[in-house]
Scaffold this motif. Structure first.
Motif, PDB file in Angstrom:
ATOM      1  N   PRO A 222       3.460  11.754  -3.152  1.00 45.39           N
ATOM      2  CA  PRO A 222       4.076  10.571  -3.759  1.00 45.39           C
ATOM      3  C   PRO A 222       5.587  10.687  -3.786  1.00 45.39           C
ATOM      4  N   LEU A 223       6.262   9.566  -3.524  1.00 47.46           N
ATOM      5  CA  LEU A 223       7.713   9.537  -3.589  1.00 47.46           C
ATOM      6  C   LEU A 223       8.133   9.533  -5.051  1.00 47.46           C
ATOM      7  N   VAL A 234       4.586   4.617  -3.047  1.00 49.82           N
ATOM      8  CA  VAL A 234       5.034   5.030  -1.718  1.00 49.82           C
ATOM      9  C   VAL A 234       4.781   6.521  -1.551  1.00 49.82           C
ATOM     10  N   TYR A 235       4.279   6.908  -0.370  1.00 49.22           N
ATOM     11  CA  TYR A 235       3.950   8.301  -0.087  1.00 49.22           C
ATOM     12  C   TYR A 235       4.675   8.759   1.183  1.00 49.22           C
ATOM     13  N   VAL A 236       4.885  10.075   1.269  1.00 48.67           N
ATOM     14  CA  VAL A 236       5.628  10.648   2.396  1.00 48.67           C
ATOM     15  C   VAL A 236       4.841  11.829   2.965  1.00 48.67           C
ATOM     16  N   ARG A 237       4.748  11.876   4.276  1.00 51.91           N
ATOM     17  CA  ARG A 237       4.136  13.014   4.983  1.00 51.91           C
ATOM     18  C   ARG A 237       5.177  13.645   5.895  1.00 51.91           C
ATOM     19  N   THR A 256       2.176   3.357   2.557  1.00 54.47           N
ATOM     20  CA  THR A 256       1.511   2.848   1.361  1.00 54.47           C
ATOM     21  C   THR A 256       0.052   2.576   1.681  1.00 54.47           C
ATOM     22  N   ASP A 257      -0.776   2.572   0.652  1.00 56.49           N
ATOM     23  CA  ASP A 257      -2.184   2.215   0.798  1.00 56.49           C
ATOM     24  C   ASP A 257      -2.333   0.701   0.912  1.00 56.49           C
ATOM     25  N   THR A 268      -1.729  15.802  -4.790  1.00 55.48           N
ATOM     26  CA  THR A 268      -1.217  15.522  -6.137  1.00 55.48           C
ATOM     27  C   THR A 268      -0.508  16.729  -6.727  1.00 55.48           C
ATOM     28  N   SER A 269      -0.385  17.790  -5.942  1.00 55.04           N
ATOM     29  CA  SER A 269       0.207  19.025  -6.469  1.00 55.04           C
ATOM     30  C   SER A 269       1.725  19.011  -6.460  1.00 55.04           C
ATOM     31  N   SER A 270       2.330  18.123  -5.656  1.00 50.44           N
ATOM     32  CA  SER A 270       3.781  18.055  -5.595  1.00 50.44           C
ATOM     33  C   SER A 270       4.198  16.658  -5.176  1.00 50.44           C
ATOM     34  N   SER A 271       5.487  16.389  -5.248  1.00 53.24           N
ATOM     35  CA  SER A 271       5.999  15.075  -4.883  1.00 53.24           C
ATOM     36  C   SER A 271       7.138  15.227  -3.879  1.00 53.24           C
TER      37      SER A 271
END
Length: 379
Positions: A222-223, A234-237, A256-257, A268-271
């Motif tokens: 997650p951003l 918003v998510y980042v890979r 995004t989903d 969910t362990s880090s952002s």
């Protein structure tokens, strides 16, 4: 990939590329390639159509090419099917592949890799070929419109195989020698390269990289800040290419989903924060699906849709908003690219002319899943 006249193989005396130095465009510039203007051409192989981000390529001094490769013919035709064994030798040895639909089997250095949407492969001068790809049976017009994604699912894997591919400079300007032609391939014995010529135009730490879209290091984070606006989280890979490219290019996917659904494989362990994907003397954004809004230095905004690409100077644009069910590839071209030189036409032709003569080692792998790589150009 290229067809050039063979040089005098007795007097090549090959060394490093000695052409013009590469120079990223570090000025304030913005170049946009719109999907509505795309021209898909069978540039290299009849089964694949190539859509080049030409505006960005030319605006960035022709140092970096991003194109979409869309499989468009069945694999069983006599003029399609598996490719030959070949090498790509761009400056820095850089070739990036991000699969966005369908499924492929690639043979890198005698090992089989079955990959689907979201798989990332980066290689530096390795003998390889494409063994298999899916084809949907749709017409060309329908096939080019099928959606793309970086998340593997049964629907996307049933489409024709597509991927985004990137090279440093244009493939027609560097050597792409055919090592073994398709008619000469013995499936029980896979040829490799251990080349003694001092063509070490690859960063010391560059090598082969494969990131599975469901691996732990490929999960979307997650951003943490609000630097990119969206109605959905918003998510980042991080696609992990900075180190294996030899610090030439960094890469991330911002996504995004879909509304009401959970599509992206997440951690969910880090952002993540915007600083984690802010690198690049030149930046390239390619919208894989959905929509994204950008702002230039004067505050003007513009929107990109699926298939659009923007190439810009380091601080010339910023990604300010993304829509739902959106996936955007961001590539940051790093300073190390300016240490590379291009091949001269003479060098390119000499190396293409060597073809299978550059093989000095062979390795038999009955299972094709075991053994250490031996086919690196720089042993």
């Amino acid at each position: 990939m290229n067809v050039h006249a063979a040089g005098d193989l007795r007097t090549t005396g090959l060394t490093h590329p000695n052409g013009a130095p590469l120079r990223l465009n570090t000025q304030d510039f913005v170049a946009i390639d719109r999907d509505r203007n795309a021209t898909f051409e069978a540039t290299y192989r009849p089964q694949a159509l190539y859509n080049r981000a030409n505006e960005g390529f030319h605006a960035n001094n022709e140092t970096f090419l991003l194109h979409e490769v869309a499989t468009n013919l069945p694999i069983y035709r006599p003029d399609t099917g598996p490719t030959d064994f070949h090498l790509h030798l761009p400056p820095g040895g850089f070739q990036l592949v991000l699969v966005t639909s369908g499924a492929f089997t690639f043979d890198y250095d005698g090992r089989f890799y079955n990959v689907g949407p979201g798989a990332v492969m980066l290689q530096s001068a390795i003998v390889h070929r494409q063994l298999f790809y899916t084809w949907s049976g749709l017409s060309t017009e329908e096939n080019l419109k099928t959606p793309q994604t970086v998340v593997p699912d049964p629907v996307s894997m049933g489409y024709s195989g597509k991927f985004l591919e990137a090279f440093i400079t244009d493939p027609t300007t560097f050597p792409n020698p055919t090592i073994v032609g398709p008619d000469q391939i013995d499936e029980a014995e896979t040829p490799r390269v251990a080349w003694s010529h001092p063509l070490h135009d690859r960063p010391a730490n560059a090598g082969f990289w494969l990131q599975d879209p469901l691996a732990l290091d490929a999960l979307f984070k997650p951003l943490a800040d609000n630097s990119i606006k969206s109605a959905l989280p918003v998510y980042v890979r991080d696609i992990g290419i900075e180190a294996p490219s030899g610090q030439l290019v960094a890469g991330h996917i911002i996504a995004t989903d879909p509304r009401g659904g959970s599509l992206l494989p997440k951690s969910t362990s880090s952002s993540a924060d915007a600083a984690s994907f802010a690198k690049g003397e030149v930046v390239i954004y390619r919208v894989i699906r959905g929509t994204a809004e950008f702002k230039n230095k004067t505050g003007e905004t513009f929107e990109l849709a699926a298939g659009d690409v923007v190439t810009a100077g380091k601080s010339s644009v910023s990604l300010v908003a993304v829509g739902e069910n959106t996936q955007v590839l961001r590539l940051g071209l790093l300073k190390g690219m300016n240490d590379l030189r291009s091949w001269t036409p003479t060098q390119r032709d000499e190396i293409d002319g060597l073809a299978g003569q550059i093989i000095t080692q062979k390795d038999i792998r009955p299972l094709r899943t075991e053994g250490k790589p031996v086919g690196y150009l720089y042993a």
